[in-house]
Design a protein around this motif. Structure first.
Motif, PDB file in Angstrom:
ATOM      1  N   SER A   1       0.288  33.282   2.879  1.00 45.07           N
ATOM      2  CA  SER A   1      -0.627  32.446   2.058  1.00 45.07           C
ATOM      3  C   SER A   1      -0.778  31.229   3.148  1.00 45.07           C
ATOM      4  O   SER A   1       0.190  30.625   3.548  1.00 45.07           O
TER       5      SER A   1
ATOM      6  N   TRP B   1       6.795  37.370   1.224  1.00 47.22           N
ATOM      7  CA  TRP B   1       6.130  36.289   1.152  1.00 47.22           C
ATOM      8  C   TRP B   1       6.347  35.059   2.053  1.00 47.22           C
ATOM      9  O   TRP B   1       7.475  34.567   1.957  1.00 47.22           O
TER      10      TRP B   1
ATOM     11  N   GLY C   1       4.390  31.310   3.119  1.00 47.86           N
ATOM     12  CA  GLY C   1       3.243  30.074   3.035  1.00 47.86           C
ATOM     13  C   GLY C   1       3.126  29.142   3.935  1.00 47.86           C
ATOM     14  O   GLY C   1       4.331  28.666   4.558  1.00 47.86           O
TER      15      GLY C   1
ATOM     16  N   ALA D   1      -4.873  34.556   2.033  1.00 49.20           N
ATOM     17  CA  ALA D   1      -3.862  35.035   1.441  1.00 49.20           C
ATOM     18  C   ALA D   1      -3.888  36.665   1.321  1.00 49.20           C
ATOM     19  O   ALA D   1      -5.025  37.297   1.079  1.00 49.20           O
TER      20      ALA D   1
END
Length: 458
Positions: free
Chosen positions: A311, A346, A348, A457
């Motif tokens: 992201s 994940w 970010g 994303a």
């Protein structure tokens, strides 16, 4: 990195600040001495009925007041305070005290022991030769008062104890000496301890920078050595791609292509190391903009890392011009690599502007930092990976940010994972000076014109 002040300059500036603080302490002490002398003269002259040359003594107080006002005006700003200037300031105090004692009893005045306060301050503030000079001067002043002072008409009532004005004066002098010594020696000692602590930090920083220089030399040497074998591998793999044996087998051809991509990535890393070491910088420096630089950095990192979801949010708003800096790029890459290793599913990256600073926030969903690591963020070889030599990523990040005048902070998220925030002054990374009046409100106004910030994303 440009803009990094040498350690000796920072140390000199801090020493100057310590001297200024000590001079301001002397100015405060002189204000107290002025008020104290005024009260003492009034009590002795009008309360005890002891006749004093009050006009002459008040004239000396006015001169001391004028000198202190001038001192406060001169030392209201950050200036370099040398030993000689502190010595002169103490000499003025000794001279004024001597003149007042000369008019009020000479060596028989119980306040003659205030000379010890000046000697003690000299011992704390001045160099040894200045301190011993002050001892000699105060001793000569004491002797001169014994010879030339004007004795007061005091009754010989020392046997009356505390009822004797002379004994009362000695008691007040003792209490005054003790109180002033405790107050000002404590403050001056605090200034000196702060200086020592800061100098210790500077020495630690110098050791860390020397460590980085050694690492840079080793990395540069290794990059030179790796250049030839990587070029050889690239040629061989290029030949393989054209050979019928590999072109006829799609699986082998795909593996060779992947090997070519990885070799090219290694060559890019080697070129980045040489670029960061200062070689060929003039050839490779490219003028770009802040948003373009960060967008390309995020895009390149996403394309070369096996991250499941990445992201990226860019809320900077104003697209300021800058020169692509490989050190800044490597710093952000190290942060993202650490986050990816802790959280493969994940990672970010969010970029915002806070007034005249750029905020980089890297977030992950990993186990977070151990409390001991949070307390020592940026120290070399502080890592939970358990591998020899690990723990240099955040060390390099903190040093690059510090060189640019920024800061690095880290904390664990309540829902799990960690957040590392880097704050960098825009004036250190952009080509145009950033006006401090260009506040976050303006950035928000710009963002309001673009409802959707850059966001990707996967």
């Amino acid at each position: 990195m440009p803009g990094a002040p040498p350690v000796r300059h920072v140390a000199a500036a801090f020493n100057d600040a310590t001297g200024l603080k000590n001079m301001q302490q002397l100015i405060q002490l002189r204000w107290m001495a002025t008020y104290g002398q005024l009260v003492t003269i009034a009590v002795v002259h009008f309360g005890f009925g002891i006749r004093l040359p009050i006009e002459n003594m008040l004239t000396l107080l006015a001169l001391l007041l004028a000198f202190n006002l001038a001192s406060q005006w001169r030392w209201r700003r950050d200036r370099q305070v040398r030993n000689a200037e502190l010595f002169v300031a103490l000499l003025v105090d000794v001279g004024m005290l001597t003149a007042q004692l000369y008019l009020s009893g000479g060596a028989t005045n119980p306040f003659v022991f205030l000379y010890l306060l000046q000697v003690t301050l000299a011992a704390v503030l001045l160099k040894p030769w200045s301190t011993w000079t002050m001892v000699g001067i105060t001793a000569l002043c004491f002797a001169g008062l014994a010879v030339f002072g004007r004795p007061l008409a005091l009754p010989p009532d020392h046997d009356r104890g505390l009822a004797s004005p002379y004994i009362q004066g000695m008691l007040i002098c003792f209490a005054l000496n003790a109180a002033l010594l405790v107050i000002f020696i404590t403050r001056i000692g605090k200034n000196l301890r702060e200086r020592d602590a800061h100098l210790a930090d500077l020495r630690q920083r110098a050791a860390e920078e020397e460590h980085i220089v050694r690492m840079g030399l080793l990395a540069s040497g290794a990059a030179h050595e790796l250049g030839t074998p990587l070029a050889t591998l690239a040629v061989i793999l290029g030949d393989w791609c054209r050979m019928p044996f590999f072109t006829s087998d799609p699986e082998l051809h795909q593996e060779v292509s992947e090997m070519q991509a990885q070799v090219q990535r290694c060559k890019t890393i080697v070129s980045g190391i040489l670029l960061s070491a200062g070689e060929a910088r003039g050839e490779s420096s490219v003028e770009t903009t802040l948003c373009t630089f960060m967008d390309e950095l995020a895009r390149e990192w996403r394309a070369t890392r096996p991250v499941v979801r990445f992201s990226y949010e860019n809320h900077v708003g104003d697209d300021l011009p800058m020169v692509a800096d490989p050190a800044l790029k490597q710093m952000v890459g190290n942060l993202l690599d650490n986050a990816l290793e802790a959280s493969p599913r994940w990672t970010g990256l969010a970029i915002t502007r806070d007034a005249d600073a750029l905020m980089l926030r890297v977030t992950d969903e990993g186990p977070g930092f151990a409390p001991a690591m949070l307390a020592q963020i940026g120290k070399p070889y502080q890592s939970s990976k358990g591998r020899p030599g690990s723990g240099l990523g955040l060390f390099l990040v903190v040093n690059v940010a510090r060189t640019l005048g920024g800061t690095v902070t880290a904390h664990n998220r309540p829902e799990g994972g960690a957040v590392v925030t880097v704050r960098l002054p825009l004036e250190a990374i952009t080509l145009e000076p950033v006006d401090a009046a260009d506040t976050l409100d303006e950035a928000e106004d710009t963002a309001s014109k673009e409802p959707h910030a850059r966001r990707t994303a996967d």
